[in-house]
Write an enzyme that holds these catalytic residues in place. Structure first.
Site, PDB file in Angstrom:
ATOM      1  N   GLN A  55       0.835  -1.198   0.000  1.00  0.00           N
ATOM      2  CA  GLN A  55       0.000   0.000   0.000  1.00  0.00           C
ATOM      3  C   GLN A  55       0.878   1.259   0.000  1.00  0.00           C
ATOM      4  O   GLN A  55       2.034   1.243   0.433  1.00  0.00           O
ATOM      5  CB  GLN A  55      -0.910   0.007   1.227  1.00  0.00           C
ATOM      6  CG  GLN A  55      -0.174  -0.123   2.541  1.00  0.00           C
ATOM      7  CD  GLN A  55      -1.076  -0.406   3.728  1.00  0.00           C
ATOM      8  OE1 GLN A  55      -0.693  -1.165   4.619  1.00  0.00           O
ATOM      9  NE2 GLN A  55      -2.243   0.192   3.782  1.00  0.00           N
ATOM     10  N   GLU A 103      -8.292   5.323   6.059  1.00  0.00           N
ATOM     11  CA  GLU A 103      -8.106   4.444   7.217  1.00  0.00           C
ATOM     12  C   GLU A 103      -7.959   5.218   8.520  1.00  0.00           C
ATOM     13  O   GLU A 103      -7.320   6.268   8.570  1.00  0.00           O
ATOM     14  CB  GLU A 103      -6.866   3.569   7.023  1.00  0.00           C
ATOM     15  CG  GLU A 103      -6.640   2.590   8.177  1.00  0.00           C
ATOM     16  CD  GLU A 103      -5.376   1.766   8.033  1.00  0.00           C
ATOM     17  OE1 GLU A 103      -5.186   0.821   8.815  1.00  0.00           O
ATOM     18  OE2 GLU A 103      -4.557   2.081   7.130  1.00  0.00           O
TER      19      GLU A 103
END
Length: 268
Positions: A116, A203
């Site tokens: 990521q 997130e």
């Protein structure tokens, strides 16, 4: 987890040098202490009063869109791209609150690894700061050097894997012309990618073993969202699962898939 890397290979397009940011020393210290990190998706039960959405799930730490299965066993995900404008996070008083926008491979139905890259946005004592980073979970995350990030900047995030254990993370700031990229490797043989998931996520990440206070990030819109597969297919968001974020038992994001290449994550 977040850590400051001296090994990152940064490619800088343009002449601007990275400027010191407010609170940078404190953030670097926290990363060096292995205090911060991403987590795989943590599922949560749908609240009784939640709005019904097609293909919607709920999580304690993720919000956004996820392709939960590859098109076929031979078409595992090998690249994910997304473009977003860095939001202006808001916070008042003392203390710190944060969130992170990123694209990635795996971490949902396949939780052994995540490749990521993205941008953290943090408000500390009323001051906003931003960090570009990359990670091969469960290894620490590392900050990119040589790139400035500010609210309003247009960011392109790309992860690409050329094998289950090697890949590349790239962040381009289209507003400044800066671009950084680095090779990334799986930390061990148990954290190879499966290529089962592709995601575009905001997130609520972890610090000192607990999720951080989630900052009011306003709205993050991922555009140009697409995934590539091992057999050279390009896959959009059609059929993707919507993930909304819970704080306690309250839904705090409103995620909508706007088109085959765009998803909106709104703080509510």
């Amino acid at each position: 987890m977040k850590f400051t890397s001296v090994f990152a290979t940064a490619v800088l397009a343009g002449t601007a040098l990275a400027a010191p940011e407010r609170g940078l020393a404190a953030r670097v210290k926290a990363r060096a202490a292995n205090a911060r990190g991403s987590r795989p998706l943590e599922m949560a039960e749908k609240p009784a009063d939640a709005t019904n959405k097609t293909n919607a799930e709920y999580s304690n730490n993720w919000s956004g869109a996820v392709l939960q299965n590859p098109p076929s066993p031979a078409a595992t995900y090998t690249a994910v791209t997304g473009t977003f404008t860095v939001p202006e996070p808001t916070g008042t008083g003392f203390g710190s609150s944060s969130a992170s926008a990123w694209v990635g491979i795996d971490g949902d139905t396949y939780s052994a690894a995540i490749l990521q890259t993205g941008v953290d946005f943090t408000v500390t004592n009323g001051q906003a700061s931003f960090d570009a980073w990359y990670e091969w979970y469960p290894e620490f995350s590392y900050d990119f050097n040589g790139i400035d990030i500010s609210a309003g900047d247009v960011i392109v995030s790309i992860v690409e894997s050329d094998s289950p254990s090697t890949g590349t993370a790239t962040i381009e700031n289209r507003s400044t012309g800066q671009k950084v990229s680095t090779r990334v490797s799986a930390p061990d043989s148990s954290s190879h990618l499966g290529g089962q998931n592709a995601e575009w996520i905001v997130e609520d990440f972890e610090q000192n073993g607990s999720l951080v206070n989630l900052v009011d990030f306003g709205t993050v819109v991922f555009t140009g969202a697409e995934a590539k597969t091992a057999n050279h297919q390009t896959v959009g968001l059609s059929g993707a699962t919507v993930i909304d974020l819970l704080q306690g038992n309250q839904v705090v994001t409103d995620v909508t898939i706007d088109s085959d290449s765009s998803v909106t994550v709104k703080y509510v």
